[in-house]
Design a protein around this motif. Sequence first.
Motif, PDB file in Angstrom:
ATOM      1  N   VAL A  17       6.721 -20.889  67.774  1.00  0.00           N
ATOM      2  CA  VAL A  17       5.604 -21.610  68.368  1.00  0.00           C
ATOM      3  C   VAL A  17       5.959 -22.069  69.785  1.00  0.00           C
ATOM      4  O   VAL A  17       5.158 -21.937  70.718  1.00  0.00           O
ATOM      5  N   SER A  32       3.825 -20.851  72.962  1.00  0.00           N
ATOM      6  CA  SER A  32       3.030 -21.822  73.697  1.00  0.00           C
ATOM      7  C   SER A  32       3.669 -22.114  75.051  1.00  0.00           C
ATOM      8  O   SER A  32       2.970 -22.219  76.055  1.00  0.00           O
ATOM      9  N   ALA A  73       1.789 -21.282  78.430  1.00  0.00           N
ATOM     10  CA  ALA A  73       1.442 -22.392  79.318  1.00  0.00           C
ATOM     11  C   ALA A  73       2.064 -22.167  80.689  1.00  0.00           C
ATOM     12  O   ALA A  73       1.425 -22.373  81.724  1.00  0.00           O
ATOM     13  N   THR A 111       4.491 -26.416  63.951  1.00  0.00           N
ATOM     14  CA  THR A 111       3.557 -26.162  65.053  1.00  0.00           C
ATOM     15  C   THR A 111       3.599 -27.318  66.035  1.00  0.00           C
ATOM     16  O   THR A 111       3.687 -27.124  67.247  1.00  0.00           O
ATOM     17  N   CYS A 157       4.923 -26.887  69.694  1.00  0.00           N
ATOM     18  CA  CYS A 157       4.077 -27.162  70.858  1.00  0.00           C
ATOM     19  C   CYS A 157       4.766 -28.147  71.786  1.00  0.00           C
ATOM     20  O   CYS A 157       4.757 -27.979  73.006  1.00  0.00           O
ATOM     21  N   TRP A 176       5.818 -27.205  75.460  1.00  0.00           N
ATOM     22  CA  TRP A 176       5.328 -28.031  76.556  1.00  0.00           C
ATOM     23  C   TRP A 176       6.504 -28.540  77.380  1.00  0.00           C
ATOM     24  O   TRP A 176       6.520 -28.452  78.596  1.00  0.00           O
ATOM     25  N   SER A 198      -5.676 -25.840  76.870  1.00  0.00           N
ATOM     26  CA  SER A 198      -5.153 -25.964  75.505  1.00  0.00           C
ATOM     27  C   SER A 198      -4.870 -24.609  74.868  1.00  0.00           C
ATOM     28  O   SER A 198      -4.235 -24.525  73.832  1.00  0.00           O
ATOM     29  N   TYR A 220      -1.478 -23.647  73.350  1.00  0.00           N
ATOM     30  CA  TYR A 220      -1.081 -24.346  72.132  1.00  0.00           C
ATOM     31  C   TYR A 220      -1.848 -23.816  70.930  1.00  0.00           C
ATOM     32  O   TYR A 220      -1.317 -23.767  69.814  1.00  0.00           O
ATOM     33  N   GLY A 263      -0.034 -20.825  70.041  1.00  0.00           N
ATOM     34  CA  GLY A 263       1.158 -21.205  69.281  1.00  0.00           C
ATOM     35  C   GLY A 263       0.831 -21.464  67.824  1.00  0.00           C
ATOM     36  O   GLY A 263       1.529 -21.002  66.925  1.00  0.00           O
ATOM     37  N   GLY A 264      -0.263 -22.181  67.596  1.00  0.00           N
ATOM     38  CA  GLY A 264      -0.671 -22.497  66.234  1.00  0.00           C
ATOM     39  C   GLY A 264      -1.005 -21.244  65.442  1.00  0.00           C
ATOM     40  O   GLY A 264      -0.591 -21.095  64.291  1.00  0.00           O
TER      41      GLY A 264
END
Lengths: 824, 223
Positions: free
Chosen positions: A29, A33, A37, A315, A319, A323, A346, A349, A352-353
Amino acid sequence: MSMTATKMLARDWRGGELGVLVAALVLAVGLVSGISAFTARLQTALEQESHRFLAADQVIRSGGEIPRAWGEVAAEQGLDQAQTLTFPSMVYAGEDTMYLASVKAVSDSYPLRGELTYATGAYGEVLVAPRGPGTGKVWLDSRLFALLNVEVGDPVSIGEMQFTVAAAARTEPDQGASFFGFGPRVLMHMDDIPATGTVQPGSRVEYRYLFRGKPAQLTAFEKYLKPRLEPGQTLIDIEDGQPGIGSALNRAEQFLLLAGSLGVVLAAVAIALAARRFSQRHYDYVAIMKSLGATSGAINRLYGRSLLLLGAIATLGGCVTGWAMQELFFELFADQLPVQPGSSGSRPYVTGGVTALTCLLCFAWPPLYRLGQASPLRVLRRDMPLETRQSLADYALGLIAVSLLMWWYSQDWKLTLAVMAGLAVTVILGLGLALTLLRGGRLLGMSAGSIWRLALAGIQRRGTANALQVVIFAMAIMLLLVLLLVRTSLIDEWQTQLPEGTPNHFIINIAADQVAPIEAMLDANGITSEALYPMIRGRVMSINGEDLPRMEDTDSERYQRGSNFTWSDLQPPGNTLLSGQWWPPGTTQPLVSVEASFAERFELEVDDKVEFLVGATPLSAQVSSIRELEWQSLKPNFFLIFPPAVLANYPATFMTSFHLEAENKAFLNRFVHRYPTVTVIEIDAVMGQIRSIVSQVSAAIELVLGVILAAGALVLIAGVQASVDERMAESAILRTLGARRNLILGGLWIEFSAIGLFAGLLATLAAELSFYILQTYVLEMVYSPTPWVWPLGVFSGMLLIGCLGVFSCRKVVSSPPLAVLREL
Amino acid sequence: MIKVENLQKRVPMAGSELEILKGIDLQIKPGESIAIIGASGSGKSTLLGLLAGLDEASGGRVIVEGTDLSELDEDQRALFRADHVGFVFQSFQLLPALTALENVMLPLELKGQVDARQQAEYYLGRVELGVRLDHYPRQMSGGEQQRVAIARAFAAKPAILFADEPTGNLDTGTGGHIIDLLFELNQQEGTTLVLVTHEKRLADRCQRRVYLDAGELVTGAAS
């Protein structure tokens, strides 16, 4: 069942059963993410950067005024607007001093993006201007002060209007828009245009309508405009902004996507392995629960809930990790970034989920689901075999899930295919080769000493399991090697593209009689310049007797178009012939060598006859060769080259380029004072920017590579751990039988490093294949074999797996055998 | 009440079939204690597994408390075990990740009993481990682990308790204590006790002993 999933997870956590599984999930994840990002933010930043080069988000370029209605529509949609108008015009200072300048009239709101700078005197301190000159005022290019012999406050006139010189014009964000402009800049206010009387219907002018707004507004406006644009009106947006940086960054982005995808594959493998081990270790647990009355449904519900809970926690953790990863990067490099990183939104993320959910469902759930079928009889008979055989359906599910994830993540099926091809080769060749090699190893071992016999017998006994392990290790090593190869080739390419000493200044408009003194001046100051190339402005009129249409009469790229010609007896360095031949020196034949993209645009081939117009004089020539050249080299490059004799009678100016160190910038002032009619184009700032972006992106790539290496290590650890229990039990029995520590460690070492050796061999082979496909079809770079990767792949495989294996089993020699046996 | 009729168990082995139980007939009365004795490989554990509904028979029937186990699938047998059956194993079979208290609570939680904690504490007190509730199995001796297992077995108030070599992993002294504890609780709770053992001392404490030899019941004598 009242025993909650939370409780079970908490207990497993205490028992250390969840470590690798959670780490793999968090990593998957986090990678997805974080990298998403990161890329998103960098992209926004770079888009802003490109906007800066346009001085707006969107621009309509037009030879005449655009319909008033368009501006009203833009205003309705909430877009900010500005206009510029550029045209060549004489600027007068008094009766007899004049100079041909490139006049640019700007409206109050210009620029919409980026900064306009000025100086209070010709070479004064550079300041940022909130807007351009007011009505009745002009800003002059620093050079014009000397050329027109004026100071700030003096009057100058353009057409029928008189202006006051208010400042020196230094830089405009969209300066590059007219790279080879027609003279020094004069900035004035848009409202003064009518009073000058210079802009009449049919004048050579360029209107630019600038717009700024939110992406949705811009898209809506673009939709409105597209069908209404007429020939000669062009809508320019960010993609057209910066082709130079563009290709480097596109590849960097592809690399990051590739890295992210590989990270996901690695993490998925780690998750599958960890879940399998987790489920194996839970067999007894489940058997006991079932003997105490738990149904398979209850077991499945319990593990399903645990998995979901685990997914949610991972998750969240992932995240946060993702981040933090990209935040850290931007934090570290904030002051080196040319622009503020944008926001990522978003979506990373969410991605990632989704990754976590997919990984859990497709990799972790199948082995856990089978736990429900564990036989309670195991409580009486510990020796019952575990039903842990993975079914073909599991593998198929995993493969499909990984491909879909990769494709969804990269949106690039070629990239997905390249990686999947490598993986497929690893798996198919791997299982076959591994089984054969391991069998061969057994035969060799028969005649070897006891430590070898022990190790090779171990390899042989666990044949299938070991083959599977070889494949898994090979997959991990392959993915890492692919990444390493791509990264190395990307960074190499960037470095060769802009090596130290790349020319960062162009001088154009050198008159024939200035060539020798300018060469002497450059020499005297220790500046090495490229050769001085003659430059003649001409126009393509017809091809093989067929007249080309005028620009306004066609939508195609093939119209009467102006271009820069040069002459040369020799093939210039950096130019490669694709077809045809270079002419013999001294030829007087009317030949022309054409650059490849130009030839493509005009559908030219060798031996075609082309008519040109130079000034008012026609010139005809036959295409003798088609050339490819390195546009990124920043050396003088030309679409059309003729033999010197052919252009001898046409008026030419000369140009060259050279590299100037920042500390020698003062030279430019002296140069410009001495040769005020020569135009100097400074691209050192732009190049510095390209360099800094490239170095940041390289740093990002290194960072991501590091993270992926961690993912790879995790797979290796999970893989080693998967076989540790059995090996520990065997080794403990051997110790009970009196085997010495060195024998056991030596045996383990040989066994694991043999597995690592086979895995390394396979991985390197598959990595070369993947790399070839990626280079050729995805990154569109030239593939060349990389012999250095072979020893690296093979030996690092051997060492890594060997060390990890022995390390994971070290307990067997450090604690009493009974304790080891009891714990298993 | 357990009723066994012509119980058979065969397992496939290298192309042929190995007959482990060759038609066993047996009746066990409520509250009775019975020892199944026999050499290694005689089929004792297999018989126990079938009586407790942990395994499926190849032929014949096992009727426990009026339920024919052969008519139940694995999940129904699991529910049946939760309601009627308790176990004590040779290797204790405590879950290593759970404390003594949690181990005893597990079957009560599986049954959805709300006072699981109180019950578990009570029975751990009965086996004299009231002060070691939060200890993990690895922090306990073999005898202590078996006492936890006994507490776990009785806490669920089973009608029948199956014990598989309950003293097999213990020294003589500790084994003796465990035997005492097992029979004491058995008497107080009125449980039917079926145990498999090699140990004469343990078998002698049972009201009845049956001998298994190569999958056949040889004698069944009242004590």
